[in-house]
Design an enzyme around this catalytic site. Structure first.
Site, PDB file in Angstrom:
ATOM      1  CD  GLU A 165      -6.510   5.831   2.717  1.00  0.00           C
ATOM      2  OE1 GLU A 165      -5.569   5.521   3.447  1.00  0.00           O
ATOM      3  OE2 GLU A 165      -6.361   6.069   1.505  1.00  0.00           O
ATOM      4  CG  ASP A 177      -2.186   0.864   0.954  1.00  0.00           C
ATOM      5  OD1 ASP A 177      -2.149   1.691   0.018  1.00  0.00           O
ATOM      6  OD2 ASP A 177      -3.181   0.740   1.699  1.00  0.00           O
TER       7      ASP A 177
HETATM    8  C1  BGC Z   1      -5.103   3.170   0.364  1.00  0.00           C
HETATM    9  C2  BGC Z   1      -5.378   2.154  -0.702  1.00  0.00           C
HETATM   10  C3  BGC Z   1      -5.245   2.774  -2.058  1.00  0.00           C
HETATM   11  C4  BGC Z   1      -3.896   3.433  -2.200  1.00  0.00           C
HETATM   12  C5  BGC Z   1      -3.707   4.123  -3.528  1.00  0.00           C
HETATM   13  C6  BGC Z   1      -3.837   3.925   0.128  1.00  0.00           C
HETATM   14  O1  BGC Z   1      -3.699   4.969   1.028  1.00  0.00           O
HETATM   15  O2  BGC Z   1      -5.037   2.514   1.617  1.00  0.00           O
HETATM   16  O3  BGC Z   1      -6.649   1.596  -0.513  1.00  0.00           O
HETATM   17  O4  BGC Z   1      -5.445   1.815  -3.041  1.00  0.00           O
HETATM   18  O5  BGC Z   1      -3.738   4.396  -1.184  1.00  0.00           O
HETATM   19  O6  BGC Z   1      -4.444   5.272  -3.608  1.00  0.00           O
HETATM   20  C1  BGC Z   2      -3.490   9.906  -2.093  1.00  0.00           C
HETATM   21  C2  BGC Z   2      -4.291   8.677  -1.808  1.00  0.00           C
HETATM   22  C3  BGC Z   2      -3.556   7.888  -0.813  1.00  0.00           C
HETATM   23  C4  BGC Z   2      -3.245   8.713   0.405  1.00  0.00           C
HETATM   24  C5  BGC Z   2      -2.484   7.938   1.418  1.00  0.00           C
HETATM   25  C6  BGC Z   2      -3.251  10.669  -0.838  1.00  0.00           C
HETATM   26  O1  BGC Z   2      -2.516  11.825  -1.073  1.00  0.00           O
HETATM   27  O2  BGC Z   2      -4.131  10.686  -3.018  1.00  0.00           O
HETATM   28  O3  BGC Z   2      -4.527   7.925  -2.942  1.00  0.00           O
HETATM   29  O4  BGC Z   2      -4.314   6.782  -0.494  1.00  0.00           O
HETATM   30  O5  BGC Z   2      -2.577   9.888   0.083  1.00  0.00           O
HETATM   31  O6  BGC Z   2      -2.047   8.709   2.487  1.00  0.00           O
END
Ligand code: BGC
Ligand code: BGC
Length: 593
Positions: free
Chosen positions: A484, A284
């Site tokens: 998230e 991830d």
């Molecule tokens: C998330 C994932 C996601 C990835 C890419 C991460 O922060 O936990 O679910 O696929 O970012 O955006």
């Molecule tokens: C991104 C997300 C990612 C996240 C994780 C964001 O800046 O756009 O896709 O999951 O950071 O911290």
């Protein structure tokens, strides 16, 4: 006979990949294992310079003009760099198309998974994922970071809505259907969109207060014993593997204090050896960084644990680790023997086999066509169907619903009634989601206006301050978008504004319906007593007209709760099977007409 021909064909394809991998230098191999977010690519020629194997668009990582054609151009511009390398290995481009192709303006936005869980309809989910795959192909993208197979237990978690259900069987059947929808069946073929089952494993079961990255529960610790981990959390992955899922993303969470990103037993031994997963494992977003404070140690442990591709993903902050750091340290680690060459070769082989299967070697560049598939009428019709099937009717006193389409004045109140951003939730155009007209769609209010005979019968008051006299009031309330850990909450009370609106509505002494837009069950014990009807619509997406379909009785409500609905915070986490289970509404509850 047929079987043996198929066998020979796939063997020779495998041999080709083996030959290719054996001709690769260490730098080429490490580059292949590196995934960079497009925003953090300092220069697109870095793709060629570092032999990057993959680009991703994280939430909101969109081209300056966010239109289908710009995505194809972006894609081809990057792919040309990859094709300019010595071995011309195409890159693979991944994106979070988690409820439709949700980063793209104009795409069809489907309900988030929690709503689909309430439909409990695998055929519908398969069609939604297939439609999303069509929209992705039209913009050139190859790979979606979906489905999310979290089995959410604690509604305080900001990712609850990404989970189909608190019940692992529902997650399993809808998750498998989703994989089949994206990939186009039970195995990868040319033109498949690569699915990515995530987040392996324990996702949805972290203990409140153990979160990392300053989150309360997200990225936290799972303390289950191995049997329960296997029965409830590994199970949806096991079934997805049986149904051909080509990639799996590792979870930020830990199991008994050990980060999954460095968990050799769960990744290498269980996932790869025991469950025979033969696709590739991706980390991830900067997930390996949480293994150890020393970045090189994190790299060594994650790759040795079985991660094949690292979502680095880069950074604009010079103090953070970027892909040049990652690549330099990974190469060093191999040269000094901390990671074996055999391990690197195996990782790259897995990645290239998947690239081969989905036809990237044959057709690396995308042709700009089929843009009309993005947000097409038939996809929007499918989304509207899923909106009405995901709505759960929780109260309907004196059968006040369905409403009549004529002869009644209806006052609609609340800022969620006419807000596409709110009804779509997080992971829509941007990571955290937004407000208002972030993408074309039909608001819930517009859906009502389209349904009634005479639009003058609908009167809208956003703040509900001067509610006009009417035969009926509909209050549309709920959560504002989040994603998230940003959505981790200590309390699931309705907002102060919503409580104020509901108080005003209640004082009018007119029959009223509450429509709740939310990523999870919320505390509504008092509010539901006072109202005449209550319907939970989750995060329905762009096709808000699906709600009027149910309220006016064109379709009967059929949604059933895929999560238990708590009475109070004291009960949370609350899940079917708990002892002393006494929710406000049980798992599976849902009225109809
Ligand atoms: C998330 C994932 C996601 C990835 C890419 C991460 O922060 O936990 O679910 O696929 O970012 O955006
Ligand atoms: C991104 C997300 C990612 C996240 C994780 C964001 O800046 O756009 O896709 O999951 O950071 O911290």
């Amino acid at each position: 006979m047929l079987v043996s021909i198929v066998h020979i064909v796939s063997c020779s394809a495998d041999n080709e990949i083996d030959r290719l991998v054996s001709s690769m230098t260490l730098d080429e191999k490490i580059g292949q294992m590196t995934q960079v977010d497009y925003r953090y690519l300092q220069d697109k020629t870095d793709i060629k310079k570092y032999f990057l194997g993959s680009i991703l668009s994280g939430g909101g990582s969109t081209p300056p003009t966010n239109q289908p054609a710009s995505w194809v151009n972006l894609y081809n511009g990057f792919q040309e760099q990859a094709l300019n390398t010595r071995l011309k290995i195409p890159l693979i481009y991944g994106i979070d198309a988690v409820h439709g192709h949700n980063n793209v303006v104009g795409a069809t936005i489907f309900p988030h998974n929690i709503g689909l869980g309430c439909t409990n309809d695998p055929e519908l989910v398969r069609k939604i994922s297939a439609a999303t795959a069509e929209e992705m192909r039209a913009t050139g993208l190859d790979w979606t970071f979906a489905p999310c197979l979290a089995v959410a237990q604690d509604e305080r978690w900001g990712r609850t809505y990404e989970s189909f259900s608190e019940n692992s069987d529902i997650v399993t059947s809808l998750g498998v259907a989703s994989v089949q929808g994206y990939q186009g069946g039970n195995s990868l073929k040319e033109n498949s969109i690569l699915a990515c089952a995530k987040h392996y494993v324990g996702d949805g079961n972290t203990v409140f207060g153990t979160g990392s990255n300053n989150y309360k529960i997200d990225r936290g610790d799972v303390v289950l014993d191995e049997k329960e981990l296997r029965d409830k959390y590994i199970k949806p992955f096991r079934e997805s593997i049986k149904n051909g899922v080509g990639s799996i993303m590792i979870s930020y969470n830990s199991w008994k204090g050990e980060k999954l990103h460095g968990h050799k037993y769960l990744i290498n031994d269980v996932l790869k050896n025991e469950l025979k997963f033969d696709g590739f494992v991706v980390s991830d977003w900067a997930g390996i960084n949480e293994i150890d404070s020393d970045y090189k140690t994190s790299i060594i442990e994650s790759i040795n644990a079985g991660i094949d591709m690292v979502m680095v993903p880069g950074s604009l902050n010079p103090d953070d680790h970027s892909y040049d750091d990652f690549i330099r340290l990974a190469v060093e680690a191999v040269q000094e023997g901390s990671i074996s060459m055999a391990r690197i070769t195996a990782a790259v082989t897995r990645i290239l086999k998947i690239k081969k299967k989905i036809g990237l070697f044959k057709r690396p560049l995308k042709s700009p066509k089929d843009f009309n598939l993005v947000g097409s009428n038939s996809h929007r019709e499918l989304a509207r169907e899923s909106v009405r099937k995901s709505a759960v009717l929780l109260k309907n006193e004196n059968n006040i619903l369905p409403l009549s389409k004529s002869g009644k004045k209806i006052a609609i109140v609340g800022e969620h009634a006419d807000n596409i951003g709110y009804q779509c939730g997080g992971w829509t155009i941007t990571w955290q989601g937004g407000s208002d007209d972030i993408t074309p769609g039909i608001s819930i209010l517009d859906g009502f206006k389209l349904a009634v005979r005479d639009t003058n019968d609908i009167i809208f008051s956003k703040d509900g301050k001067n509610i006009p006299d009417a035969d009926m009031i509909i209050a549309v309330i709920g959560e504002k978008p989040y994603s998230e850990g940003w959505g981790d909450r200590e309390s699931l009370d309705l907002s102060k504004e919503d409580k104020k609106i509901l108080k005003r509505v209640n004082e009018k002494n007119i029959p009223y319906l509450i429509i709740l837009i939310s990523g999870r069950p919320m505390l509504i014990e008092d509010e539901i007593k006072d109202c005449d009807a209550f319907i939970a619509v989750w995060l329905p997406g762009t096709e808000g007209a699906g709600i009027a379909d149910v309220i006016f009785g064109d379709y009967k409500p059929t949604g059933k709760l895929s999560m238990s609905w708590p009475k109070s915070m004291k009960q949370i986490p609350i899940n079917i099977g708990d002892k002393d289970y006494d929710p406000l509404f049980s798992f599976g509850y849902g009225l109809t007409y």
